[in-house]
Motif scaffolding. Structure first.
Motif, short mmCIF file in Angstrom:
data_model
loop_
_atom_site.label_atom_id
_atom_site.label_comp_id
_atom_site.label_asym_id
_atom_site.label_seq_id
_atom_site.Cartn_x
_atom_site.Cartn_y
_atom_site.Cartn_z
N SER A 195 -4.30 -5.18 -9.23
CA SER A 195 -4.82 -3.98 -9.89
C SER A 195 -4.81 -2.78 -8.94
O SER A 195 -4.65 -1.64 -9.37
CB SER A 195 -6.23 -4.22 -10.42
OG SER A 195 -6.26 -5.31 -11.33
N VAL A 196 -4.98 -3.04 -7.64
CA VAL A 196 -4.90 -1.98 -6.65
C VAL A 196 -3.47 -1.44 -6.58
O VAL A 196 -3.25 -0.22 -6.53
CB VAL A 196 -5.35 -2.49 -5.27
CG1 VAL A 196 -5.26 -1.37 -4.22
CG2 VAL A 196 -6.75 -3.06 -5.33
N ILE A 197 -2.49 -2.34 -6.58
CA ILE A 197 -1.10 -1.92 -6.52
C ILE A 197 -0.71 -1.15 -7.78
O ILE A 197 0.02 -0.15 -7.73
CB ILE A 197 -0.18 -3.14 -6.31
CG1 ILE A 197 -0.44 -3.75 -4.94
CG2 ILE A 197 1.29 -2.75 -6.46
CD1 ILE A 197 -0.23 -2.81 -3.76
N THR A 198 -1.22 -1.57 -8.93
CA THR A 198 -0.98 -0.82 -10.16
C THR A 198 -1.61 0.57 -10.07
O THR A 198 -1.04 1.56 -10.56
CB THR A 198 -1.54 -1.59 -11.36
OG1 THR A 198 -0.84 -2.83 -11.49
CG2 THR A 198 -1.40 -0.81 -12.66
N ALA A 293 7.26 -5.15 -6.49
CA ALA A 293 6.81 -3.80 -6.84
C ALA A 293 6.09 -3.14 -5.66
O ALA A 293 6.32 -1.96 -5.36
CB ALA A 293 5.90 -3.86 -8.06
N SER A 294 5.23 -3.90 -5.00
CA SER A 294 4.47 -3.38 -3.87
C SER A 294 5.40 -2.93 -2.75
O SER A 294 5.23 -1.86 -2.16
CB SER A 294 3.51 -4.47 -3.36
OG SER A 294 2.84 -4.06 -2.19
N ASP A 295 6.40 -3.76 -2.46
CA ASP A 295 7.37 -3.42 -1.41
C ASP A 295 8.10 -2.12 -1.74
O ASP A 295 8.31 -1.26 -0.87
CB ASP A 295 8.36 -4.57 -1.26
CG ASP A 295 9.50 -4.25 -0.31
OD1 ASP A 295 9.23 -3.93 0.85
OD2 ASP A 295 10.67 -4.30 -0.74
N THR A 296 8.46 -1.95 -3.00
CA THR A 296 9.17 -0.73 -3.42
C THR A 296 8.32 0.51 -3.16
O THR A 296 8.80 1.51 -2.62
CB THR A 296 9.52 -0.82 -4.91
OG1 THR A 296 10.35 -1.97 -5.13
CG2 THR A 296 10.24 0.43 -5.38
#
Length: 467
Positions: A195-198, A293-296
């Motif tokens: 949820s943090v990454i979102t 997604a996080s890496d991107t």
């Protein structure tokens, strides 16, 4: 003859160990077991601040079961490192703590810098209990009962609830902690980190730095060189519809365990898994999606890990007054954005409050105006239970319809309820029993008693006309 027997026995043992080491048990299960012990003992001790014995007893022993008796660990207090192994000799894994970066499993170097630090510049800023607001809006007795009922009753079970915090209209109205924990404890959110990454994605969309629906935008997939993977988008990854074979079963033998505990480059591992479905075609909860997604996003935050951490703090943490949060990276410096953020209960609640405040903090818009609607839109195939980086309530939960939920392994929960203007967070180490966190959220809603409207002042009249 004895030498021959001993030699044959030794050869057989060596052959057996070699065969075991080449099997899935030796390649995934056993290093995952020693890996989670090293990683968790390091993080729970030096990031969360828990007593090591309590951390092992609550978080790891129930998880490992019988295997725990043959997995030992050593803690180097001076260098803040933990090594874990089977029988003190085999499948050794090492986790290293660094200031501001938490703990990282180090498998073989790969440029890992044990001396890199990115200290947090500000101490945790606790909110104080707003008793006047609480007593105005809540049935005090019912609220207290709800909170205390979330903690262990030894006659029933051991849910190992460690912390609960509740915000109403942005004010702290309740918090409670088990022995060994406190408002200063950084709790491991596990998959609440998704949820943090979102939320990070939302801040980047707001600033025009990210298009979550753009194709061909995932560097780790582009590096594979398969043009068929170009249709996977940030949104499909955050919605768990990326279509790659990164199954998450939490059994120590699944690809997710292999990724988290044996790989030095997690995005590469996720990107090179077999394609099973076109993006958006099949929903399956898998942390590898969020890792990609996080890496991107991380690559767009700066050129170095310190720059990227500073940008993450500036985009989310600092505007919200969050100063306890630690986002741990993997060995190659990639955020472990699926699973490894630690923060106090109050700071996790502050993240939820951002959504109740429509993404606006102190007059500044951090998230797009429609971001809540986007994350709360049910993802096809999820049975209505998953949005984008947040879980959604089904009818069976009995929760308000517009609720969105952060959720993590071992019973970590964060409930964001816009109609009631409530955030409820619960942390613990729950294995094998229900955390009953949903009941906690429902009982807090039931304890809410909006104040009666103030009576209109009396009006003096003479005849039919006001004076």
């Amino acid at each position: 003859m004895l030498r021959i027997i001993l030699g044959a026995s030794g050869a057989a043992l060596a052959a057996g160990l070699a065969a075991l080491n080449l099997s899935p048990v030796g390649q995934i299960y056993l290093p995952s077991a020693t890996g989670i012990v090293a990683k968790q003992m390091c993080s729970l001790t030096w990031v969360s601040g828990l007593d090591p014995d309590q951390a092992r007893e609550m978080y790891l022993d129930p998880l490992l079961g019988d295997a725990g008796s043959v997995i030992g660990y050593t803690m180097d207090e001076d260098n803040r490192e933990v090594s874990a192994s089977l029988l003190g000799m085999f499948w050794t894994q090492r986790a290293v703590w660094r200031d501001g970066l938490g703990c990282t499993l180090v498998h073989g170097g790969h440029g890992f810098n044990p001396n890199l630090t990115v200290p947090v510049a500000h101490d945790f800023m606790p909110m104080e209990l707003d008793t006047a607001h609480r007593d105005t809006w809540f049935d005090r007795e019912a609220l207290d009962a709800a909170v205390l009922g979330a903690f262990d009753d030894a006659s029933q079970d051991s849910r190992n609830t460690l912390g609960v915090a509740i915000l109403h209209q942005g004010r702290l109205v309740a918090e409670h902690y088990a022995p060994g924990a406190s408002r200063e404890t950084r709790f491991h959110g596990w998959s609440m980190t998704k949820s943090v990454i979102t939320t990070l994605a939302g801040t980047m969309v707001q600033d025009g730095l990210l298009d979550i629906r753009a194709q061909g935008d995932i560097p780790a997939l582009a590096a594979v060189g398969d043009p068929q993977l170009a249709d996977i988008t940030i949104e499909s990854l955050l919605r768990m519809t990326g279509g790659l074979a990164i199954a998450e079963l939490n059994n120590g033998m699944d690809p997710n365990s292999q990724m988290l505990f044996t790989q030095w480059d997690m995005p590469h591992f996720a990107a090179t898994r077999e394609r099973l479905h076109a993006p958006g075609e099949h929903w399956q909860y898998m942390s590898g999606n969020t890792i990609l997604a996080s890496d991107t996003m991380q690559r767009r935050l700066g050129d170095t890990l310190p720059e990227q951490i500073a940008a993450l703090r500036a985009r989310i943490y600092e505007p919200l007054g969050i100063y306890s949060a630690i986002m741990e990276p993997g060995e190659n410096g990639t955020f472990q954005g699926s699973s490894y953020m630690y923060a106090t209960a109050q700071d996790w609640a502050r993240l939820g409050q951002l959504y109740l405040d429509d993404g606006v903090v102190n007059g500044e818009r951090l998230l797009p105006e429609d971001w809540y609607d986007i994350v709360a839109e049910p993802t096809p195939g999820s049975g209505g239970g998953y949005g984008m980086g947040f879980w959604l309530p089904t009818e069976a939960t009995g929760l308000p319809e517009e609720t969105i939920m952060m959720s993590g392994f071992q019973g970590q929960w964060g409930y964001v309820m816009p109609e009631q203007d409530l955030v409820v967070v619960r942390f613990g180490a729950t294995i094998g029993v229900s955390s009953r966190s949903g009941r906690l959220a429902r009982e807090v809603v039931e304890a809410l008693r909006p104040p009666a409207p103030a009576e209109a002042p009396a009006t003096a009249t003479g005849g039919d006309e006001p004076l």
